[in-house]
Design an enzyme around this catalytic site. Structure first.
Site, PDB file in Angstrom:
ATOM      1  N   HIS A 102       0.859  -1.189   0.000  1.00  0.00           N
ATOM      2  CA  HIS A 102       0.000   0.000   0.000  1.00  0.00           C
ATOM      3  C   HIS A 102       0.892   1.233   0.000  1.00  0.00           C
ATOM      4  CE1 HIS A 102      -1.506   3.320   2.640  1.00  0.00           C
ATOM      5  NE2 HIS A 102      -2.470   3.296   1.735  1.00  0.00           N
ATOM      6  N   GLY A 259     -16.640  10.810  -1.932  1.00  0.00           N
ATOM      7  CA  GLY A 259     -15.740  10.298  -2.957  1.00  0.00           C
ATOM      8  C   GLY A 259     -16.390   9.158  -3.726  1.00  0.00           C
ATOM      9  N   ILE A 261     -17.189   5.629  -4.544  1.00  0.00           N
ATOM     10  CA  ILE A 261     -17.128   4.450  -3.679  1.00  0.00           C
ATOM     11  C   ILE A 261     -16.294   3.331  -4.290  1.00  0.00           C
ATOM     12  CG2 ILE A 261     -19.270   3.405  -4.534  1.00  0.00           C
ATOM     13  CD1 ILE A 261     -18.088   3.482  -0.869  1.00  0.00           C
ATOM     14  N   SER A 263     -13.709   3.608  -6.161  1.00  0.00           N
ATOM     15  CA  SER A 263     -12.291   3.960  -6.016  1.00  0.00           C
ATOM     16  C   SER A 263     -11.834   3.812  -4.569  1.00  0.00           C
ATOM     17  CB  SER A 263     -12.048   5.391  -6.505  1.00  0.00           C
ATOM     18  OG  SER A 263     -12.424   5.515  -7.861  1.00  0.00           O
TER      19      SER A 263
END
Length: 300
Positions: A102, A259, A261, A263
């Site tokens: 990540h 934002g 969802i 993504s």
């Protein structure tokens, strides 16, 4: 600064996607462009069902508008306009011998009624989540993090490594999500560091990502593994999901600011298992990983 950094993350997204596609050799990233009704949008890229990468996303966004009430409380401010941009990626390999990774690099501004910047900061980092522990891989990843930090300040690596261990901590499980890396937030201008200095530091870390991760993938992607080892990977992925949905501030920010969802949740792996009261066999490689996750280690 916001234009400078947004240009940087657009280019970095291209570089990272290209590097991952070349190593996979089969799958290509699918691209979706999206708009946020309140202002801004993003470019989502997702890779799936490759020879190496089972699922991954490398996303950029730039959003702006009125700061939502929930974010006002978080930042302890009144009504304000904001701008936020960043690159966020999560890569879930197919093989349990290859770690999940990540990374995120972001920039934030807030404005007064006249549009003047009243606050700005950088944040981000990168961290590794293995399913089987190869200590030389952990050392390599941390060494790349340290090398990037040391070009700017020798205090940065120990400080941001410690913050990473603290942040990616699954408190309800009393264990780390992975073996860490770097985590930094609210990097603001001071007498010692200008925003331009912070820009150069954050982009240094971003530029180090492929060198930190791809050699590990190349070394481990063809190792044999059993069905039992794959099951262990999926159980551990469950802990990854728990962290992202319970503790992760980036997920919360995306959800609270309306934002996209798809993504936001692209960080979730496609195949996960939750076993009731699961414990690895005493003395096994699986237990070895758990012992490390219960007590974060200095890898360098």
């Amino acid at each position: 600064m916001k234009d400078q950094f947004y240009q940087y993350i657009q280019n970095l997204q291209d570089q990272i996607c290209k590097g991952l596609e070349e190593l996979d050799g089969v799958a290509k990233f699918r691209e979706d462009l999206w708009d946020r009704p309140e202002g801004g949008g993003g470019r989502t890229r997702v890779i799936e069902n490759g020879s190496v990468f089972e699922k991954g996303g490398v996303n950029i966004s730039a959003v702006h508008g009125k700061l939502p009430d929930s974010m006002q409380k978080l930042f302890n401010v009144g009504e304000a306009d904001f701008f936020a941009c960043g690159l966020s990626l999560v890569i879930h390999p197919k093989s349990p011998m290859v770690p999940t990774v990540h990374a995120n690099w972001r920039y934030f501004e807030m404005y007064d009624d006249n549009g003047k910047v009243i606050n700005s900061w950088f944040g981000g980092g990168q961290d590794l989540t293995p399913y089987y522990l190869f200590e030389e891989d952990a050392t390599h990843f941390h060494q790349m993090c340290k090398t990037a930090c040391d070009k700017h300040n020798s205090d940065f690596y120990p400080k941001y490594k410690k913050q990473c261990d603290a942040y990616f901590w699954n408190a309800h499980r009393n264990e780390a999500r992975g073996i860490g890396g770097l985590f930094f937030d609210y990097l603001k201008a001071t007498e010692e560091q200008t925003m331009e200095d912070w820009y150069h530091f954050v982009t240094e870390v971003g530029n180090s990502f492929l060198e930190a991760y791809l050699p590990i993938v190349a070394k481990r992607k063809d190792l044999p593994y059993s069905a039992e080892q794959r099951t262990w990977q999926e159980i551990r992925r469950g802990r990854y999901v728990e962290f992202n949905l319970v503790h992760d501030k980036g997920t919360l920010f995306g959800l609270k600011t309306n934002g996209r969802i798809e993504s936001i949740l692209m960080s979730l792996p496609p195949h996960v298992q939750w076993h009731y009261d699961h414990h690895p066999v005493t003395g096994s490689e699986e237990e070895k990983l758990i012992r490390i996750l219960e007590n974060p280690k200095n890898w360098i």
